[in-house]
Design a protein around this motif. Structure first.
Motif, PDB file in Angstrom:
ATOM      1  N   GLU A 179       2.624   3.499  10.718  1.00  0.00           N
ATOM      2  CA  GLU A 179       2.041   2.559  11.675  1.00  0.00           C
ATOM      3  C   GLU A 179       0.528   2.469  11.513  1.00  0.00           C
ATOM      4  O   GLU A 179      -0.053   1.390  11.649  1.00  0.00           O
ATOM      5  N   GLU A 207      -1.569  -0.871  10.655  1.00  0.00           N
ATOM      6  CA  GLU A 207      -2.668  -1.286  11.536  1.00  0.00           C
ATOM      7  C   GLU A 207      -3.958  -1.498  10.755  1.00  0.00           C
ATOM      8  O   GLU A 207      -4.680  -2.473  10.982  1.00  0.00           O
ATOM      9  N   ARG A 256      -3.716  -4.791   8.828  1.00  0.00           N
ATOM     10  CA  ARG A 256      -3.931  -5.967   9.686  1.00  0.00           C
ATOM     11  C   ARG A 256      -5.414  -6.177   9.974  1.00  0.00           C
ATOM     12  O   ARG A 256      -5.903  -7.318   9.964  1.00  0.00           O
ATOM     13  N   GLU A 257      -6.136  -5.086  10.226  1.00  0.00           N
ATOM     14  CA  GLU A 257      -7.569  -5.226  10.511  1.00  0.00           C
ATOM     15  C   GLU A 257      -8.317  -5.809   9.307  1.00  0.00           C
ATOM     16  O   GLU A 257      -9.149  -6.709   9.457  1.00  0.00           O
ATOM     17  N   SER A 276      -6.631   5.007  13.617  1.00  0.00           N
ATOM     18  CA  SER A 276      -5.720   4.093  14.302  1.00  0.00           C
ATOM     19  C   SER A 276      -5.699   4.360  15.799  1.00  0.00           C
ATOM     20  O   SER A 276      -6.283   5.330  16.299  1.00  0.00           O
TER      21      SER A 276
END
Length: 507
Positions: A60, A64, A67-68, A164
């Motif tokens: 995860e 994450e 995506r950033e 994260s």
């Protein structure tokens, strides 16, 4: 073979580095059974192998971070631009804490890459400018660990750290360009994933070998060792030779190799994962596919005795007008084949040729993944492989039933210690005495608790110390500052140590 591999006491060169790196395999402390878990019973070797798969929390965190970066790339360079992952995460052979390799296309840089470099030297100024724009956009969410902006470097990169929302740290290596020398980045990783998708035993073996090479510091190409991709190809070739992998699967595209369901903005899912990591099988269903300690010992024996199976005689001399040939290991053909000789070789270059499957399938030529491999580091690797084979063989023969489990447990523990180093306790200053706060780099120093005298009692003033006299005049005492020299390689923008450098990176 009559040729023998040097023993641990015969090292004509790399003496200091060799001695430091050879110390650990023979002197590791074996973990006690009560220290592995709270119940006093250590997990089995097979369950330790299964535990090498990255956790769901780390997966995860990787998603994450992707995506950033993708959002900022689209914001800076347009909606048609995207961040493309590649590396061991695409293979699904990555470990807990593996780096996230990302690349993206910048319009100006793509146009520059199609031009012929002036004077034969590559100009990476536009690459560096694009990376600086991404660094500015990611400021606040990512921290800069290292920048590699060397002049005329073909692929400059930035190494960023990300934490994260779940508190997991991810290290992202970002570069410019999704295509390098007419081959898409990550093509070799997708080829390896296709083979691993049909062989869970090869996947588990690749993770064990990668963990061993990482802990033993045998996977850094700039130190003259075989890189991580080279180790993965060695495992694939060994499994092909032992009928664990079918070589024809390398031409069959895996459905999720470009992202979950073909979505390039997502990471591919883990292969052969249990239910805790998003899979459909239980841990008991995966145990039969774990390689035995005997099979792992066979692999390390195979690497240590490479001179016995690697052809020493060169191929037949070429005809006039033909290029010279050498032997190369190919997982596309599943055999050792004739490949064109490298254009540049050095006196300490190793003769091992590991063919890049992505370049072979992408444009039909053979390139060496192990082109940075040197003779002395390779000899160190052979001795480490023999030591690992002896530990695993002792468990396989029943001499020491727990040898394989203890060997793997030591690797896991040392890998965790490298990811989460423990700061040494202070002997003096704040933090040495209980109750006094410790100054952290991200927060101001909290005031220490002071002992106040009882009311009505005035503490005596300390006598003023006379100032030192210099030349008949009084001066303030000089403040002693720590003598930390500025890194000379940092001034040249060529320091590869990052946070581990012992010199200052501030001018």
């Amino acid at each position: 073979s009559s040729r023998s591999v040097p023993g641990p006491h015969s090292r004509p060169c790399y003496r200091r580095q060799d001695a430091a790196m050879l110390k650990r395999p023979y002197g590791r402390a074996r973990p006690s059974q009560s220290s592995e878990n709270g119940e006093g019973q250590a997990p089995s070797f097979e369950k330790l192998v299964l535990s090498l798969a990255p956790s769901a929390l780390f997966e995860e965190a990787l998603a994450e971070a992707l995506r950033e970066v993708s959002d900022k790339v689209k914001q800076v360079f347009g909606q048609e631009t995207f961040a493309l992952p590649f590396g061991s995460i695409i293979q699904s052979a990555h470990l807990e804490g593996s780096d996230l390799d990302l690349c993206f296309d910048a319009p100006d840089v793509v146009a520059q890459m199609q031009e012929v470099p002036a004077g034969g030297k590559f100009d990476n100024s536009l690459h560096v400018a694009a990376l600086r724009r991404i660094m500015g956009a990611l400021q606040g969410k990512f921290r800069v660990i290292e920048t590699r902006f060397f002049k005329h470097m073909k692929v400059p990169i930035i190494i960023l750290g990300y934490r994260s929302s779940g508190g997991v740290d991810v290290e992202a290596d970002i570069s410019v360009g999704t295509v390098f020398e007419d081959v898409g980045k990550g093509h070799a990783d997708r080829c390896i994933r296709r083979l691993l998708a049909y062989s869970p035993k090869a996947l588990h073996m690749a993770r064990v070998v990668k963990l061993w090479a990482k802990v033993e510091k045998l996977n850094k190409a700039y130190d003259g060792y075989l890189n991580s991709l080279g180790w993965a190809i060695l495992v694939m070739y060994f499994c092909i030779q032992n009928s664990h992998v079918v070589v024809d699967y390398i031409h069959m595209e895996e459905p999720d190799e470009r992202g979950r369901g073909g979505d390039t903005s997502t990471l591919p899912p883990l292969l052969h994962a249990d239910e805790a990591r998003g899979g459909f099988l239980s841990e008991d269903d995966l145990l039969p596919d774990v390689p035995s300690c005997g099979e792992l010992a066979d692999f390390f024996d195979w690497v240590a005795c490479w001179e016995s199976w690697w052809p020493l005689e060169p191929p037949v001399a070429p005809m006039p007008g033909e290029e010279r040939k050498v032997w190369g290991m190919s997982i596309v053909d599943g055999d050792i084949i004739e490949v064109p000789a490298p254009s540049k070789t050095w006196a300490d270059s190793c003769s091992l040729f590991v063919e890049d499957p992505g370049v072979r399938l992408g444009k039909g030529v053979s390139e060496n993944v192990a082109r940075s491999l040197k003779v002395a580091p390779w000899n160190i690797t052979l001795r480490r492989s023999r030591a690992a084979a002896e530990e695993l063989r002792a468990a396989a023969n029943g001499d020491r039933a727990d040898a394989a489990r203890d060997w793997l447990a030591c690797l896991v523990r040392e890998s965790k210690a490298e990811r989460h180093p423990v700061a040494p306790r202070q002997r003096f200053g704040p933090g040495a005495i209980g109750g006094l706060p410790i100054k952290r780099p991200w927060q101001p120093m909290a005031p220490a608790m002071s002992v106040r005298p009882p009311m009505g009692i005035v503490p005596p003033r300390q006598a003023a110390q006379p100032l030192p006299m210099r030349g008949g005049c009084f001066h303030e005492p000089a403040i002693k500052r720590p003598r930390v020299a500025v890194c000379s390689w940092f001034l040249k923008n060529e320091c590869w140590d990052g946070d581990r450098c012992g010199f200052s990176h501030q001018v």
